[in-house]
Scaffold this active site. Structure first.
Site, mmCIF file in Angstrom:
data_model
loop_
_atom_site.group_PDB
_atom_site.id
_atom_site.type_symbol
_atom_site.label_atom_id
_atom_site.label_comp_id
_atom_site.label_asym_id
_atom_site.label_seq_id
_atom_site.Cartn_x
_atom_site.Cartn_y
_atom_site.Cartn_z
ATOM 1 N N ASP A 30 22.464 -22.590 83.514
ATOM 2 C CA ASP A 30 21.857 -21.442 84.188
ATOM 3 C C ASP A 30 20.354 -21.454 83.914
ATOM 4 O O ASP A 30 19.908 -21.705 82.793
ATOM 5 C CB ASP A 30 22.489 -20.137 83.680
ATOM 6 C CG ASP A 30 22.190 -18.957 84.583
ATOM 7 O OD1 ASP A 30 23.135 -18.444 85.213
ATOM 8 O OD2 ASP A 30 21.007 -18.545 84.652
ATOM 9 N N ASN A 86 31.334 -12.951 88.762
ATOM 10 C CA ASN A 86 30.859 -11.765 89.468
ATOM 11 C C ASN A 86 31.232 -11.916 90.940
ATOM 12 O O ASN A 86 31.000 -12.974 91.531
ATOM 13 C CB ASN A 86 29.345 -11.622 89.314
ATOM 14 C CG ASN A 86 28.944 -11.361 87.871
ATOM 15 O OD1 ASN A 86 29.625 -10.637 87.152
ATOM 16 N ND2 ASN A 86 27.852 -11.960 87.438
ATOM 17 N N GLN A 93 27.268 -10.014 91.932
ATOM 18 C CA GLN A 93 27.047 -11.387 92.415
ATOM 19 C C GLN A 93 25.701 -11.473 93.121
ATOM 20 O O GLN A 93 25.404 -10.661 94.005
ATOM 21 C CB GLN A 93 28.176 -11.789 93.379
ATOM 22 C CG GLN A 93 28.091 -13.250 93.807
ATOM 23 C CD GLN A 93 29.305 -13.704 94.612
ATOM 24 O OE1 GLN A 93 30.185 -12.898 94.938
ATOM 25 N NE2 GLN A 93 29.339 -14.985 94.936
ATOM 26 N N VAL A 95 24.277 -14.898 93.771
ATOM 27 C CA VAL A 95 24.324 -16.142 94.551
ATOM 28 C C VAL A 95 25.713 -16.236 95.176
ATOM 29 O O VAL A 95 26.720 -16.274 94.447
ATOM 30 C CB VAL A 95 24.032 -17.373 93.674
ATOM 31 C CG1 VAL A 95 24.101 -18.646 94.502
ATOM 32 C CG2 VAL A 95 22.668 -17.251 93.000
ATOM 33 N N HIS A 99 30.963 -19.131 91.614
ATOM 34 C CA HIS A 99 30.593 -19.797 90.362
ATOM 35 C C HIS A 99 31.228 -19.079 89.177
ATOM 36 O O HIS A 99 31.382 -17.864 89.194
ATOM 37 C CB HIS A 99 29.072 -19.867 90.190
ATOM 38 C CG HIS A 99 28.365 -18.556 90.377
ATOM 39 N ND1 HIS A 99 28.116 -18.034 91.623
ATOM 40 C CD2 HIS A 99 27.861 -17.672 89.485
ATOM 41 C CE1 HIS A 99 27.482 -16.877 91.489
ATOM 42 N NE2 HIS A 99 27.323 -16.627 90.196
ATOM 43 N N ILE A 100 31.571 -19.851 88.181
ATOM 44 C CA ILE A 100 32.108 -19.297 86.938
ATOM 45 C C ILE A 100 31.050 -19.495 85.865
ATOM 46 O O ILE A 100 30.597 -20.617 85.623
ATOM 47 C CB ILE A 100 33.419 -19.995 86.522
ATOM 48 C CG1 ILE A 100 34.453 -19.893 87.656
ATOM 49 C CG2 ILE A 100 33.960 -19.371 85.226
ATOM 50 C CD1 ILE A 100 35.754 -20.633 87.373
ATOM 51 N N HIS A 101 30.646 -18.383 85.246
ATOM 52 C CA HIS A 101 29.721 -18.459 84.114
ATOM 53 C C HIS A 101 30.537 -18.845 82.873
ATOM 54 O O HIS A 101 31.579 -18.246 82.604
ATOM 55 C CB HIS A 101 29.078 -17.100 83.828
ATOM 56 C CG HIS A 101 28.211 -16.575 84.928
ATOM 57 N ND1 HIS A 101 26.831 -16.639 84.884
ATOM 58 C CD2 HIS A 101 28.512 -15.962 86.105
ATOM 59 C CE1 HIS A 101 26.330 -16.078 85.984
ATOM 60 N NE2 HIS A 101 27.327 -15.654 86.732
HETATM 61 P P1 5GP Z 1 25.571 -14.165 89.646
HETATM 62 O O1 5GP Z 1 24.773 -12.937 89.325
HETATM 63 O O2 5GP Z 1 25.566 -14.466 91.123
HETATM 64 O O3 5GP Z 1 26.946 -14.153 89.057
HETATM 65 O O4 5GP Z 1 24.856 -15.343 88.891
HETATM 66 C C1 5GP Z 1 23.884 -16.163 89.461
HETATM 67 C C2 5GP Z 1 23.280 -16.968 88.339
HETATM 68 O O5 5GP Z 1 22.543 -18.025 88.909
HETATM 69 C C3 5GP Z 1 22.316 -16.160 87.459
HETATM 70 O O6 5GP Z 1 22.786 -16.166 86.114
HETATM 71 C C4 5GP Z 1 20.986 -16.889 87.627
HETATM 72 O O7 5GP Z 1 20.241 -16.957 86.423
HETATM 73 C C5 5GP Z 1 21.420 -18.263 88.115
HETATM 74 N N1 5GP Z 1 20.430 -18.917 88.958
HETATM 75 C C6 5GP Z 1 19.743 -18.347 89.993
HETATM 76 N N2 5GP Z 1 18.951 -19.260 90.580
HETATM 77 C C7 5GP Z 1 19.150 -20.439 89.908
HETATM 78 C C8 5GP Z 1 18.600 -21.747 90.061
HETATM 79 O O8 5GP Z 1 17.779 -22.041 90.933
HETATM 80 N N3 5GP Z 1 19.038 -22.703 89.189
HETATM 81 C C9 5GP Z 1 19.949 -22.422 88.211
HETATM 82 N N4 5GP Z 1 20.297 -23.430 87.396
HETATM 83 N N5 5GP Z 1 20.491 -21.200 88.052
HETATM 84 C C10 5GP Z 1 20.098 -20.216 88.889
#
Ligand code: 5GP
Ligand code: ZN
Length: 111
Positions: A30, A86, A93, A95, A99-101
């Site tokens: 991340d 998320n 969410q 993105v 995706h799984i964190h």
């Molecule tokens: P979400 O909130 O959708 O569950 O998580 C999206 C995650 O993507 C966030 O933790 C954010 O830091 C990560 N993220 C956003 N843009 C990028 C990127 O360009 N590269 C990487 N490696 N992670 C990203």
């Protein structure tokens, strides 16, 4: 999905710190880590979110779940780890490519 950030990372159009990949999934760090280890696991085929899965994704999801402890172990997280998905705007969410964190190590946030 030409406007999808994670599809661009999968295609190699945007750089990422890749930890693991095979024909089904990509795992990368991340960009804004919330713990010492913070990985994102994504399917290589675009799926918007957990809410958009259907029966055709059955094997893929099982594959991803089984891969998580393997990755955690490889990252040295033998004492445990946290996984988060998320889903949707109100689920936090940001993105819209499933995706799984995978989080672990020091500075692991609470729930
Ligand atoms: P979400 O909130 O959708 O569950 O998580 C999206 C995650 O993507 C966030 O933790 C954010 O830091 C990560 N993220 C956003 N843009 C990028 C990127 O360009 N590269 C990487 N490696 N992670 C990203
Ligand atoms: Zn995508």
């Amino acid at each position: 999905m030409s406007d999808c950030l994670f599809c661009k990372i999968i295609a190699g159009d945007i750089p990422a710190n890749i930890v693991y990949q095979d024909d089904k999934i990509l795992v990368f760090r991340d960009i804004n880590p919330k713990a010492d280890v913070h990985l994102l696991m994504v399917p290589k085929k675009h799926v918007e979110s957990l809410a958009k899965l259907n029966e055709s994704h059955h094997d893929l999801i099982a594959y991803m779940m089984l891969k998580l402890p393997e990755l955690a172990e490889a990252q040295g997280l033998s004492s445990g780890f946290k996984t988060i998905i998320n889903t949707g705007k109100e689920g936090g969410q940001e993105v819209f490519h499933l995706h799984i964190h995978l989080l672990g190590g020091k500075n692991l946030p609470g729930f």
